[in-house]
Design an enzyme around this catalytic site. Structure first.
Site, PDB file in Angstrom:
ATOM      1  N   ASP A  96       0.879  -1.106  -0.094  1.00 13.07           N
ATOM      2  CA  ASP A  96      -0.086  -0.078  -0.094  1.00 13.07           C
ATOM      3  C   ASP A  96       1.014   1.262  -0.075  1.00 13.07           C
ATOM      4  O   ASP A  96       2.186   1.190   0.176  1.00 13.07           O
ATOM      5  CB  ASP A  96      -0.890   0.039   1.269  1.00 13.07           C
ATOM      6  N   GLU A 161      -0.148  -0.605   6.076  1.00 17.25           N
ATOM      7  CA  GLU A 161       0.911  -0.263   6.735  1.00 17.25           C
ATOM      8  C   GLU A 161       0.865   1.293   7.007  1.00 17.25           C
ATOM      9  O   GLU A 161       0.965   1.794   7.921  1.00 17.25           O
ATOM     10  CB  GLU A 161       2.258  -0.745   6.111  1.00 17.25           C
TER      11      GLU A 161
HETATM   12 ZN   LIG Z   1       6.707   1.980   4.202  1.00 14.73          ZN
END
Ligand SMILES: [Zn+2]
Length: 415
Positions: A96, A161
């Site tokens: 991501d 994340e």
């Molecule tokens: Zn990162």
């Protein structure tokens, strides 16, 4: 791209077709495929499918579990394992990316993987699709040259994340562990180098805790302060006690713990009114002379002691009346002490780049703080200069160099 290496035979009955497959040995080609997937958290954007396409011909078994939790978006993740006889190395990362910001400000469209003057542009180029692209290229080269390492390699890749980090690494680790997965070491491919590839390995991270203090006073006329109780004076008293004295002077492996006051709010539009309430929030990044619990106890202790001080509250009999609320979950401090892992990585970096990396614990938290509960973990990736910026980009030469570092590391760690 590599020489033709793997042959997959497909077909039914008497029509058997041999299809030659290319292995993903070129990090730039891998990265371009990933950048072209607009995987802004929490969207998968095709990035995990692109990874699966690269990993299958290398002999990885791929799973893509989706995790959910009330109040957060569902997130798809990927766990891939190439099994062998020997130790088990986990590479961890995320596909991501953060939002692109002002698209018009980009020199090249952020999901185009354009190459300009030897650099590839795109959101995620360094944070951290680039690290994943290099690791896969390193594994592919190892498979091509030696048939793969004597042991198991897995990739633990999250799509959560840069977002709330709730349906990502924590759950993926639990999910894999519940299926019997065990790891001997982990390498996280986040960008760790401040200026040049080979500057820095992260071997630990500081902890982090945050809280909000609210002081309740008594509203009144600014000209008649004896009839009111100004909460700003109370809050100044408490914040002063948090800032002085400093928590520690640092340790062998860590810089000094630090508290930052991040907001100080009264929200009072009138200059002639003493407000009723004042709040402040703070964040502490702390080293290994503390745990989250001992530091929280220290904070409570300092506030209780300070509440009776008169410096800003002359003539007040009652102590400052306050409320302290801890925010989020604490991030725990950790330090990896595993010579085999650190030496193999530092040695590979020295051999490829000529640089002796600094073993550092600086910077923010990362998913390594979750992985450390399962196995020793270190972090090494690209140069982080342009991460999260407009025109995020990576030199192609650096992609090649990181691939060679990972390749050397695979050879040395699996020995
Ligand atoms: Zn990162």
């Amino acid at each position: 791209m590599s020489l033709v290496q793997t042959t997959v035979v497909t077909g039914t009955g008497d029509s058997i077709i041999a299809v030659a497959m290319k292995l993903p040995t070129d990090p730039a080609e891998n990265l371009a495929a990933l950048i072209r997937c607009p995987s802004v958290t929490p969207t998968e954007g095709g990035a995990l499918s692109a990874l699966e396409t690269m990993l299958k011909p290398l002999g990885f078994a791929v799973d893509r579990p989706t995790f959910s939790e009330d109040g957060t978006p569902d997130v798809e993740n990927l766990y891939a394992r190439r099994s062998g006889n020997g130790p088990h190395l986990m590479f961890a990362g995320h596909t991501d990316v953060v939002p692109i910001g002002d698209e018009a400000a980009w020199k090249h469209p952020p999901f185009s993987a354009a190459i300009d003057n030897g650099e590839m542009y795109g959101r995620g180029a360094v944070d951290m699709k680039g690290g994943i692209a290099c690791f896969i290229a390193a594994v592919a080269r190892h498979v091509e040259a030696h048939g793969g390492p004597k042991g198991s390699i897995s990739l633990l890749i999250t799509g959560d994340e840069e977002g709330p980090s709730i349906n990502g690494t924590v759950k993926l680790l639990e999910w894999a562990a519940s299926r019997g997965e065990k790891w001997d070491a982990s390498l996280v491919g986040e960008p760790t180098n401040p200026d040049a590839l080979g500057d820095m390995i992260k071997i630990g991270r500081r902890g982090s805790i945050s809280a909000t203090i609210t002081v309740n006073g008594r509203q009144g006329h600014a000209a008649y302060p004896h009839l009111a109780d100004n909460p700003v004076r109370g809050l100044m008293t408490l914040v002063d006690a948090l800032l002085n004295p400093v928590f520690d002077k640092g340790t062998k492996d860590f810089q000094p713990s630090n508290l930052e006051v991040t907001t100080f709010d009264v929200g009072n539009p009138a200059t002639n009114v003493i407000p009723a309430k004042a709040t402040a929030s703070f964040n502490i990044r702390f080293n290994d002379s503390w745990t989250a619990e001992t530091l929280q106890a220290e904070i409570h202790n300092r506030l209780d002691k300070a509440s009776g001080r008169k410096k800003y509250r002359k003539g007040r009999k009652e102590p400052v009346e306050f409320e302290l609320v801890w925010r989020d979950r604490p991030s725990h401090v950790f330090l990896t002490r595993n010579d085999k892992l650190i030496d193999a990585l530092a040695g590979s970096i020295k051999r490829v780049t000529g640089r002796k990396p600094k073993l550092s614990t600086t910077g923010g938290t990362s998913d390594a703080r979750f992985i450390k509960d399962y196995c020793p973990v270190v972090e090494f990736g690209l140069v982080g200069k342009t991460m999260h910026m407009v025109d995020e980009r990576v030199p192609l030469a650096e992609l090649e160099q990181l691939t060679q570092v990972y390749q050397q590391f695979l050879a040395d760690w699996f020995g």
